[in-house]
Write a protein that holds these residues in place. Structure first.
Motif, short mmCIF file in Angstrom:
data_model
loop_
_atom_site.label_atom_id
_atom_site.label_comp_id
_atom_site.label_asym_id
_atom_site.label_seq_id
_atom_site.Cartn_x
_atom_site.Cartn_y
_atom_site.Cartn_z
N ARG A 1 0.84 -1.20 0.00
CA ARG A 1 0.00 0.00 0.00
C ARG A 1 0.87 1.26 0.00
O ARG A 1 0.61 2.22 -0.73
CB ARG A 1 -0.92 0.01 1.22
CG ARG A 1 -2.16 -0.86 1.07
CD ARG A 1 -2.96 -0.85 2.36
NE ARG A 1 -4.24 -1.53 2.20
CZ ARG A 1 -5.02 -1.87 3.22
NH1 ARG A 1 -4.63 -1.61 4.47
NH2 ARG A 1 -6.16 -2.49 3.01
N GLY A 2 1.92 1.23 0.82
CA GLY A 2 2.83 2.38 0.88
C GLY A 2 3.56 2.62 -0.42
O GLY A 2 3.69 3.76 -0.87
N LEU A 3 4.04 1.55 -1.05
CA LEU A 3 4.76 1.69 -2.32
C LEU A 3 3.84 2.15 -3.43
O LEU A 3 4.23 2.94 -4.30
CB LEU A 3 5.41 0.35 -2.69
CG LEU A 3 6.54 -0.13 -1.77
CD1 LEU A 3 7.00 -1.53 -2.17
CD2 LEU A 3 7.71 0.84 -1.80
N LYS A 4 2.61 1.64 -3.41
CA LYS A 4 1.61 2.07 -4.41
C LYS A 4 1.40 3.58 -4.36
O LYS A 4 1.39 4.27 -5.39
CB LYS A 4 0.26 1.39 -4.13
CG LYS A 4 -0.03 0.14 -4.91
CD LYS A 4 -1.30 -0.53 -4.40
CE LYS A 4 -2.50 0.39 -4.41
NZ LYS A 4 -3.05 0.61 -5.76
N ILE A 5 1.23 4.10 -3.16
CA ILE A 5 0.99 5.53 -2.99
C ILE A 5 2.25 6.33 -3.32
O ILE A 5 2.20 7.35 -4.02
CB ILE A 5 0.52 5.83 -1.55
CG1 ILE A 5 -0.87 5.23 -1.31
CG2 ILE A 5 0.51 7.33 -1.27
CD1 ILE A 5 -1.34 5.30 0.13
N LYS A 6 3.37 5.87 -2.83
CA LYS A 6 4.63 6.60 -3.01
C LYS A 6 5.00 6.77 -4.48
O LYS A 6 5.46 7.84 -4.91
CB LYS A 6 5.76 5.86 -2.28
CG LYS A 6 7.10 6.57 -2.29
CD LYS A 6 8.11 5.80 -1.45
CE LYS A 6 9.45 6.51 -1.40
NZ LYS A 6 10.43 5.75 -0.58
N TYR A 7 4.78 5.71 -5.28
CA TYR A 7 5.19 5.74 -6.69
C TYR A 7 4.01 5.76 -7.66
O TYR A 7 4.21 5.64 -8.87
CB TYR A 7 6.10 4.54 -6.98
CG TYR A 7 7.39 4.59 -6.21
CD1 TYR A 7 8.38 5.52 -6.54
CD2 TYR A 7 7.62 3.74 -5.13
CE1 TYR A 7 9.56 5.59 -5.83
CE2 TYR A 7 8.81 3.80 -4.41
CZ TYR A 7 9.77 4.73 -4.76
OH TYR A 7 10.95 4.80 -4.04
N LEU A 8 2.79 5.92 -7.13
CA LEU A 8 1.59 5.99 -7.96
C LEU A 8 1.49 4.79 -8.90
O LEU A 8 1.26 4.93 -10.11
CB LEU A 8 1.58 7.30 -8.76
CG LEU A 8 1.66 8.59 -7.92
CD1 LEU A 8 1.71 9.81 -8.82
CD2 LEU A 8 0.49 8.69 -6.96
N ILE A 9 1.67 3.60 -8.34
CA ILE A 9 1.65 2.37 -9.13
C ILE A 9 0.25 1.75 -9.07
O ILE A 9 -0.24 1.42 -7.98
CB ILE A 9 2.69 1.36 -8.61
CG1 ILE A 9 4.10 1.96 -8.75
CG2 ILE A 9 2.60 0.03 -9.35
CD1 ILE A 9 5.19 1.11 -8.13
#
Length: 201
Positions: free
Chosen positions: A111-119
């Motif tokens: 969830r954090g990586l999705k938000i951080k890199y808009l994936i």
């Protein structure tokens, strides 16, 4: 260390080592040893993040740096080592099932990586959809994971607002909404908010 061209994908892996055989620290060391036997000291780790079977998060290759987790080099495939983050879970999911504590830790990380890199979700893929491999294993709960990360956490709208306005950008771990805010962090946020307000005037 070479820099990635972009971060567009997340590729999901397993270590291939049964979680009952090693403790988390020894398991992580075994992953490192496998890498060093093949590549020497060229990389920190073959993954950017590793999730232990007890839920511990281990940092591998720094985000933004290339590591050999996909199996394709730049220009060899649409998804390759230069544009994807590698996230590995300790365990052999050909033989075992993921523990709930590991599952929850993985979902939080993704969830954090999705938000951080808009994936978007469709760019979060198991390794075996990219190359011919058993990784991350037949019992890897990919569909359940995707369902869990699709559910918006309570803080998602606030994080998206802060990102869009330039108020907060997160740190190397992304956003940590469950952690207490440090004075320096609060001061930085207030400074940015004040500057944004001055620009509007």
């Amino acid at each position: 260390m070479e820099s990635m061209t972009s971060i567009q994908y997340i590729v999901l892996h397993h270590s291939g080592i049964n979680s009952s055989k090693l403790g988390e620290t020894d398991h992580f060391q075994s992953i490192q040893n496998t890498l060093h036997q093949k590549y020497g000291s060229q990389f920190v780790l073959q993954y950017h993040h590793v999730v232990g079977h007890l839920g511990t998060l281990f940092k591998g290759q720094p985000e933004g740096e290339v590591c050999p987790h996909v199996g394709y080099d730049q220009y060899e495939n649409d998804i390759h080592n230069w544009n994807s983050l590698g996230v590995c879970c300790m365990g052999n999911f050909e033989e075992e099932f993921m523990k709930p504590v590991q599952y929850e830790s993985l979902v939080k990380l993704l969830r954090g990586l999705k938000i951080k890199y808009l994936i978007p979700n469709f760019r979060i893929l198991p390794h075996n959809t990219i190359i011919s491999t058993l990784c991350p294993g037949v019992h890897y709960p990919y569909n359940e994971i995707m369902s869990s990360i699709t559910e918006k956490p309570w803080y998602s709208e606030a994080v998206e607002f802060c990102l869009q306005k330039g108020i907060m950008t997160g740190d190397e771990d992304g956003f940590r909404p469950d952690d207490p805010v440090l004075r320096a962090e609060l001061a930085s946020v207030l400074y940015r908010m004040y500057n944004l307000d001055e620009v509007r005037r």
